[in-house]
Design a protein around this motif. Structure first.
Motif, PDB file in Angstrom:
ATOM      1  N   ALA A 167       0.812  -1.217   0.000  1.00  0.00           N
ATOM      2  CA  ALA A 167       0.000   0.000   0.000  1.00  0.00           C
ATOM      3  C   ALA A 167       0.846   1.268   0.000  1.00  0.00           C
ATOM      4  O   ALA A 167       0.454   2.282  -0.587  1.00  0.00           O
ATOM      5  N   PHE A 168       2.011   1.241   0.634  1.00  0.00           N
ATOM      6  CA  PHE A 168       2.856   2.437   0.688  1.00  0.00           C
ATOM      7  C   PHE A 168       3.270   2.858  -0.723  1.00  0.00           C
ATOM      8  O   PHE A 168       3.168   4.037  -1.095  1.00  0.00           O
ATOM      9  N   ARG A 169       3.718   1.888  -1.501  1.00  0.00           N
ATOM     10  CA  ARG A 169       4.135   2.176  -2.871  1.00  0.00           C
ATOM     11  C   ARG A 169       2.954   2.666  -3.705  1.00  0.00           C
ATOM     12  O   ARG A 169       3.067   3.619  -4.482  1.00  0.00           O
ATOM     13  N   GLN A 170       1.807   2.024  -3.539  1.00  0.00           N
ATOM     14  CA  GLN A 170       0.630   2.401  -4.315  1.00  0.00           C
ATOM     15  C   GLN A 170       0.169   3.819  -3.979  1.00  0.00           C
ATOM     16  O   GLN A 170      -0.210   4.581  -4.876  1.00  0.00           O
ATOM     17  N   LEU A 171       0.191   4.173  -2.704  1.00  0.00           N
ATOM     18  CA  LEU A 171      -0.247   5.504  -2.305  1.00  0.00           C
ATOM     19  C   LEU A 171       0.617   6.597  -2.927  1.00  0.00           C
ATOM     20  O   LEU A 171       0.110   7.622  -3.406  1.00  0.00           O
ATOM     21  N   VAL A 172       1.923   6.366  -2.928  1.00  0.00           N
ATOM     22  CA  VAL A 172       2.845   7.366  -3.462  1.00  0.00           C
ATOM     23  C   VAL A 172       2.761   7.416  -4.988  1.00  0.00           C
ATOM     24  O   VAL A 172       2.613   8.490  -5.584  1.00  0.00           O
ATOM     25  N   LEU A 173       2.854   6.258  -5.630  1.00  0.00           N
ATOM     26  CA  LEU A 173       2.809   6.234  -7.093  1.00  0.00           C
ATOM     27  C   LEU A 173       1.476   6.733  -7.616  1.00  0.00           C
ATOM     28  O   LEU A 173       1.418   7.435  -8.633  1.00  0.00           O
ATOM     29  N   GLY A 174       0.389   6.374  -6.949  1.00  0.00           N
ATOM     30  CA  GLY A 174      -0.923   6.841  -7.372  1.00  0.00           C
ATOM     31  C   GLY A 174      -1.055   8.346  -7.289  1.00  0.00           C
ATOM     32  O   GLY A 174      -1.648   8.975  -8.153  1.00  0.00           O
TER      33      GLY A 174
END
Length: 220
Positions: free
Chosen positions: A119-126
């Motif tokens: 989720a951390f990666r998704q939140l930032v990339l999103g």
């Protein structure tokens, strides 16, 4: 589309309420006076004693006795949150987040751990790519909701909520935890310019995701 949106909205309200309630309970158990518990933010639609309901339900807060928020005498600071032992300043927000993460682990098991880590990666990339990466993540979330139980979907959303709150940004638990681990109980002068800067980053994160959601809903 609408059933998925309604489902998501309702579950986010429930999960954030669990987070708020668990944080308040942890503070009370740690001997830190709770000044206000708000389920939802914005103007109050109901208020009684320490409890209130705000008009925007996907949020909330717990206001504790804290010398940074109110004027306290030296004799009255012993049980203030910002003068509590470091372990209490860490344990209280962790308890709130842990309650939501527990829901994730109970409903998804090891898949919940994977969802939380990713989720951390998704939140930032999103946030950096609201028209591409964020759209892909939103489609995946809708597909998951349509093929899994309501409890499983609650677990997935819980993983995202906990990861978001652990980001080291102003207004989120992650920044408080990081600063407390670095400097202990007493705030340092270098924090003053840091907090507003990270708060701006938080506003960007939220604004970008709101844009992504609007595009996603409008495109269907």
């Amino acid at each position: 589309m609408m059933p998925w949106l309604v489902q998501t909205f309702a579950l986010l309200c429930v999960l954030t309420s669990v987070h708020v309630a668990a944080t308040a309970l942890a503070a009370h158990c740690a001997g830190i006076p709770v000044r206000k518990v708000s389920f939802g933010t914005g103007a109050a639609i109901w208020e009684s004693g320490k409890f209130r309901l705000g008009w925007f339900p996907i949020s909330g807060y717990v206001r504790l006795k804290d010398s940074r928020e109110e004027i306290l005498s030296d004799a009255d600071m012993a049980d203030a949150f910002d003068h509590a032992p470091v372990w209490k300043q860490i344990a209280v927000p962790i308890a709130g987040l842990g309650s939501v993460l527990l829901i994730t682990m109970l409903t998804l098991g090891h898949e919940g751990a994977e969802a939380f880590a990713g989720a951390f990666r998704q939140l930032v990339l999103g946030a950096l790519s609201p028209f591409t990466d964020a759209q892909e993540y939103l489609r995946a979330g809708r597909t998951f909701a349509g093929s899994h139980s309501l409890a499983n979907f609650a677990g997935l959303l819980g993983a995202k909520i906990v990861a978001m709150n652990l980001l080291p940004l102003g207004g989120l638990n992650g920044l408080h935890l990081l600063l407390t681990l670095i400097r202990g109980k007493q705030p340092r002068q270098w924090e003053a310019p840091l907090i507003p800067w990270t708060f701006q980053m938080m506003l960007f994160l939220f604004g970008s995701w709101l844009l992504a959601i609007a595009v996603f809903v409008g495109g269907k």
